[in-house]
Write a protein that holds these residues in place. Structure first.
Motif, PDB file in Angstrom:
ATOM      1  N   LEU A  86       0.797  -1.047   0.103  1.00 43.88           N
ATOM      2  CA  LEU A  86      -0.144   0.119   0.028  1.00 43.88           C
ATOM      3  C   LEU A  86       0.818   1.333   0.067  1.00 43.88           C
ATOM      4  O   LEU A  86       1.636   1.559   0.825  1.00 43.88           O
ATOM      5  N   TYR A  87       0.781   2.024  -1.152  1.00 44.54           N
ATOM      6  CA  TYR A  87       1.678   3.247  -1.074  1.00 44.54           C
ATOM      7  C   TYR A  87       0.633   4.327  -0.422  1.00 44.54           C
ATOM      8  O   TYR A  87      -0.613   4.565  -0.679  1.00 44.54           O
ATOM      9  N   ASN A 133      -5.267 -11.878   4.938  1.00 42.80           N
ATOM     10  CA  ASN A 133      -6.205 -11.937   6.021  1.00 42.80           C
ATOM     11  C   ASN A 133      -6.353 -10.272   6.355  1.00 42.80           C
ATOM     12  O   ASN A 133      -6.895  -9.878   7.485  1.00 42.80           O
ATOM     13  N   GLY A 134      -5.956  -9.131   5.456  1.00 45.39           N
ATOM     14  CA  GLY A 134      -5.952  -7.874   5.588  1.00 45.39           C
ATOM     15  C   GLY A 134      -5.202  -7.418   6.544  1.00 45.39           C
ATOM     16  O   GLY A 134      -5.645  -6.318   7.044  1.00 45.39           O
ATOM     17  N   SER A 135      -4.323  -7.686   6.803  1.00 45.70           N
ATOM     18  CA  SER A 135      -3.128  -7.189   7.708  1.00 45.70           C
ATOM     19  C   SER A 135      -2.005  -6.559   7.219  1.00 45.70           C
ATOM     20  O   SER A 135      -1.703  -6.686   5.906  1.00 45.70           O
ATOM     21  N   PHE A 136      -1.612  -5.611   7.740  1.00 43.95           N
ATOM     22  CA  PHE A 136      -0.530  -4.677   7.340  1.00 43.95           C
ATOM     23  C   PHE A 136       0.993  -5.193   8.005  1.00 43.95           C
ATOM     24  O   PHE A 136       0.976  -6.022   8.698  1.00 43.95           O
ATOM     25  N   GLY A 137       2.060  -4.640   7.318  1.00 51.18           N
ATOM     26  CA  GLY A 137       3.367  -4.871   7.846  1.00 51.18           C
ATOM     27  C   GLY A 137       3.671  -4.210   8.856  1.00 51.18           C
ATOM     28  O   GLY A 137       2.857  -3.406   9.643  1.00 51.18           O
ATOM     29  N   THR A 138       4.644  -4.346   9.426  1.00 51.98           N
ATOM     30  CA  THR A 138       5.224  -3.833  10.855  1.00 51.98           C
ATOM     31  C   THR A 138       6.356  -2.370  10.690  1.00 51.98           C
ATOM     32  O   THR A 138       6.647  -2.032  11.507  1.00 51.98           O
ATOM     33  N   ARG A 139       6.279  -2.106   9.374  1.00 51.65           N
ATOM     34  CA  ARG A 139       7.259  -0.880   9.256  1.00 51.65           C
ATOM     35  C   ARG A 139       6.679  -0.240   8.113  1.00 51.65           C
ATOM     36  O   ARG A 139       6.183  -0.841   6.964  1.00 51.65           O
ATOM     37  N   VAL A 140       6.857   1.084   7.906  1.00 53.04           N
ATOM     38  CA  VAL A 140       6.613   2.127   7.203  1.00 53.04           C
ATOM     39  C   VAL A 140       8.109   2.731   6.354  1.00 53.04           C
ATOM     40  O   VAL A 140       8.944   3.076   6.992  1.00 53.04           O
ATOM     41  N   ASP A 141       8.173   2.391   4.868  1.00 59.70           N
ATOM     42  CA  ASP A 141       9.334   2.688   4.309  1.00 59.70           C
ATOM     43  C   ASP A 141       9.124   3.935   3.528  1.00 59.70           C
ATOM     44  O   ASP A 141       7.866   4.149   2.726  1.00 59.70           O
ATOM     45  N   THR A 142      10.084   5.056   3.482  1.00 59.13           N
ATOM     46  CA  THR A 142       9.900   6.053   2.491  1.00 59.13           C
ATOM     47  C   THR A 142      10.529   5.678   1.042  1.00 59.13           C
ATOM     48  O   THR A 142      11.881   5.272   0.980  1.00 59.13           O
ATOM     49  N   GLU A 194       5.440   3.923   1.566  1.00 59.24           N
ATOM     50  CA  GLU A 194       4.730   2.298   1.516  1.00 59.24           C
ATOM     51  C   GLU A 194       4.789   1.407   2.738  1.00 59.24           C
ATOM     52  O   GLU A 194       5.743   1.422   3.481  1.00 59.24           O
ATOM     53  N   ILE A 195       3.938   0.224   2.739  1.00 59.54           N
ATOM     54  CA  ILE A 195       3.799  -0.372   3.775  1.00 59.54           C
ATOM     55  C   ILE A 195       3.323  -1.789   3.174  1.00 59.54           C
ATOM     56  O   ILE A 195       2.576  -1.788   2.403  1.00 59.54           O
ATOM     57  N   ALA A 196       3.821  -2.814   3.774  1.00 59.65           N
ATOM     58  CA  ALA A 196       3.334  -4.462   3.383  1.00 59.65           C
ATOM     59  C   ALA A 196       1.871  -4.429   3.686  1.00 59.65           C
ATOM     60  O   ALA A 196       1.172  -3.856   4.562  1.00 59.65           O
ATOM     61  N   PHE A 197       1.243  -5.462   2.740  1.00 62.30           N
ATOM     62  CA  PHE A 197      -0.163  -5.377   2.995  1.00 62.30           C
ATOM     63  C   PHE A 197      -0.487  -7.111   2.676  1.00 62.30           C
ATOM     64  O   PHE A 197       0.003  -7.345   1.601  1.00 62.30           O
ATOM     65  N   ASN A 198      -1.013  -7.926   3.424  1.00 59.74           N
ATOM     66  CA  ASN A 198      -1.264  -9.199   3.334  1.00 59.74           C
ATOM     67  C   ASN A 198      -2.841  -9.362   2.978  1.00 59.74           C
ATOM     68  O   ASN A 198      -3.774  -9.227   3.506  1.00 59.74           O
ATOM     69  N   PRO A 199      -3.232  -9.523   1.553  1.00 59.68           N
ATOM     70  CA  PRO A 199      -4.538  -9.634   1.179  1.00 59.68           C
ATOM     71  C   PRO A 199      -5.436 -10.933   1.613  1.00 59.68           C
ATOM     72  O   PRO A 199      -6.414 -11.056   1.816  1.00 59.68           O
TER      73      PRO A 199
END
Length: 487
Positions: A293-294, A323-332, A316-321
């Motif tokens: 997800l940007y 189970n609808g969960s996000f990753g644990t870090r945000v990267d620029t 950006e952050i990782a997204f798992n479609p």
């Protein structure tokens, strides 16, 4: 008497425009035409690229167009107007080739032939049926008649998707299909009967515009490619007016967050990394594979005193479609703040190669920034650069990709500095950007001179959008809303 009048009118028309240029004087300069179509790249099947000759008044315009691979069309009249079927046949025959335009102008019985100009017919088709967009008067504090429209790109036919005459006082915006497919779309309704409209499985749901957990409305949507989710931001938006002539208005957020909605469960998927107090998060967009997800993020600054310190990076952050969960870090992934700039409205190409965004000096609403330009970030190399061939010295912003990722549409104020108009351009396999062209109209000068609306939030659509305006108006006015809940 009536017959005499008809004969006189016919004689005047014949006198004002002869069939064929005679005793032509050639000049070594290009004709002054509107729109400026010289050197543009067009897709096969686009509506006829009609144009007007500007400058001194003339009695007749004669244009011959010849294809490098064969074929020819001709126009003779007050402006260059080409037959629809003949034009389509010519572009189809010359796909991957060029069209050469010979323009002759008659004034006071004397013909002048200008230097030829060319158009390139791209080897890449657009692949989509048309465009969707909002048309609205470029006002500030109030809005009246406006609506969301669609346009067949192969003709000049425009039809409303939803005109707010069906729901007086409503402001409709941000119509967004899923990867240009209108089998799924969403748009927002502002006003006394606010709602977020979600269309899926052949029917519409109207969501309650605000949820206590997100403290705002669901705006700036972007669908997950699976159709299982849709990302939104919630924004506490305000506006103020500048006191200098060159700057009119500033639209800014005093808070904003990003979240994901799951239509099948009516659940909002929230995450603390996307809803921070010390940052403004906005403009979400899923990657083509649906696993990233940007979004845009700026440090929170005192508003309105420090509004020029609001500068967004693309993150950006990782997204798992699954189970609808996000990753644990945000990267620029693009640091505009380091350049003293603000990057907004990220739009990844559907082939996953590029990410297009708008660069401006500050803020989140570049449509009012004269310096705003569109940029292209290569997601493989991380290199970003301005789209110089498509940018102008006035506002260029709000863009979207065609389904095949070879065309994009965007808004620009380059015509007069006041109204945003729609332009299209292409990107080839090497990342080269073509000179953009103004959305064709049957009589361009007459149409755009009389049009008092601005275009915004354009997108491509693979087929016409079907919506019962009367029924939608009834649903908007009913205040019957589906509530959302936090997962």
């Amino acid at each position: 008497m009536k017959k005499i009048y008809v004969y006189m009118m016919a004689a005047m028309m014949l006198a004002s425009c002869t069939e064929k240029p005679e005793n032509v004087t050639k000049v070594d300069k290009l004709p002054a035409i509107f729109p400026d179509y010289s050197g543009v790249t067009i897709p096969d099947g686009i509506a006829p690229m009609n144009f007007n000759v500007t400058g001194d008044d003339c009695d007749c315009v004669d244009v011959t167009v010849k294809g490098s691979k064969g074929g020819e069309v001709h126009s003779n009249g007050d402006y260059a107007k080409f037959d629809l079927d003949d034009w389509h046949s010519l572009t189809r025959q010359n796909k991957g080739g060029t069209l050469t335009f010979t323009v002759c102008v008659e004034k006071d019985g004397k013909w002048t032939q200008y230097k030829d100009f060319t158009m390139t017919v791209s080897p890449y088709a657009i692949g989509d049926w048309g465009l969707t967009y909002r048309r609205i008067a470029p006002g500030y504090e109030v809005y009246g008649h406006m609506g969301i429209y669609q346009r067949d790109l192969s003709t000049f036919d425009e039809t409303p998707i939803f005109d707010n005459l069906a729901a007086p006082g409503a402001c409709v915006n941000c119509h967004t299909p899923n990867r240009t497919n209108p089998d799924q779309y969403t748009f927002h309704v502002r006003g006394e009967h606010g709602a977020t409209v979600v269309h899926r499985d052949g029917k519409e749901e109207l969501l309650k515009a605000k949820n206590d957990s997100i403290h705002g409305s669901m705006v700036y949507p972007y669908w997950h490619p699976s159709g299982k989710y849709c990302a939104y931001s919630t924004n506490n938006t305000h506006q103020s007016f500048h006191s200098v002539r060159s700057e009119r208005i500033e639209v800014f957020d005093q808070s904003s967050d990003v979240f994901v909605y799951e239509p099948s469960t009516h659940q909002l998927i929230l995450d603390s990394l996307l809803m921070t107090k010390d940052h403004y998060e906005t403009y979400p967009a899923f990657s083509p594979d649906g696993r990233t997800l940007y979004f845009c993020s700026s440090t929170a600054e005192p508003i309105p005193s420090n509004y020029k310190d609001i500068k967004y990076n693309i993150c950006e952050i990782a997204f798992n479609p699954d189970n609808g969960s996000f990753g644990t870090r945000v990267d620029t992934i693009f640091n505009a703040r380091k350049m003293g700039k603000s990057a907004t409205h990220p739009r990844p190409s559907y082939d996953g190669r590029y990410l297009m965004f708008t660069m401006s000096d500050y803020g989140c609403f570049p449509i009012w920034h004269k310096e705003a330009d569109n940029w292209l970030l290569d997601l493989r190399t991380g290199k970003a650069q301005p789209m110089t061939a498509a940018n102008s010295d006035n506002t260029d912003s709000w863009h979207n990709w065609s389904a095949n990722s070879h065309w994009f549409v965007f808004t620009s104020r380059r015509c007069d500095g006041l109204y945003t108009r729609l332009y299209l351009a292409s990107v080839d396999d090497k990342g080269n950007v073509s000179k953009p062209f103004l959305l064709p109209q049957e009589n361009p000068l007459d149409y755009y001179d009389k049009l008092l609306d601005s275009y915004n939030t354009p997108d491509f659509t693979t087929k016409p959008v079907k919506l019962d305006e009367r029924e939608m108006g009834r649903q908007i006015n009913s205040d019957n809303r589906t509530a959302t809940k936090v997962r």
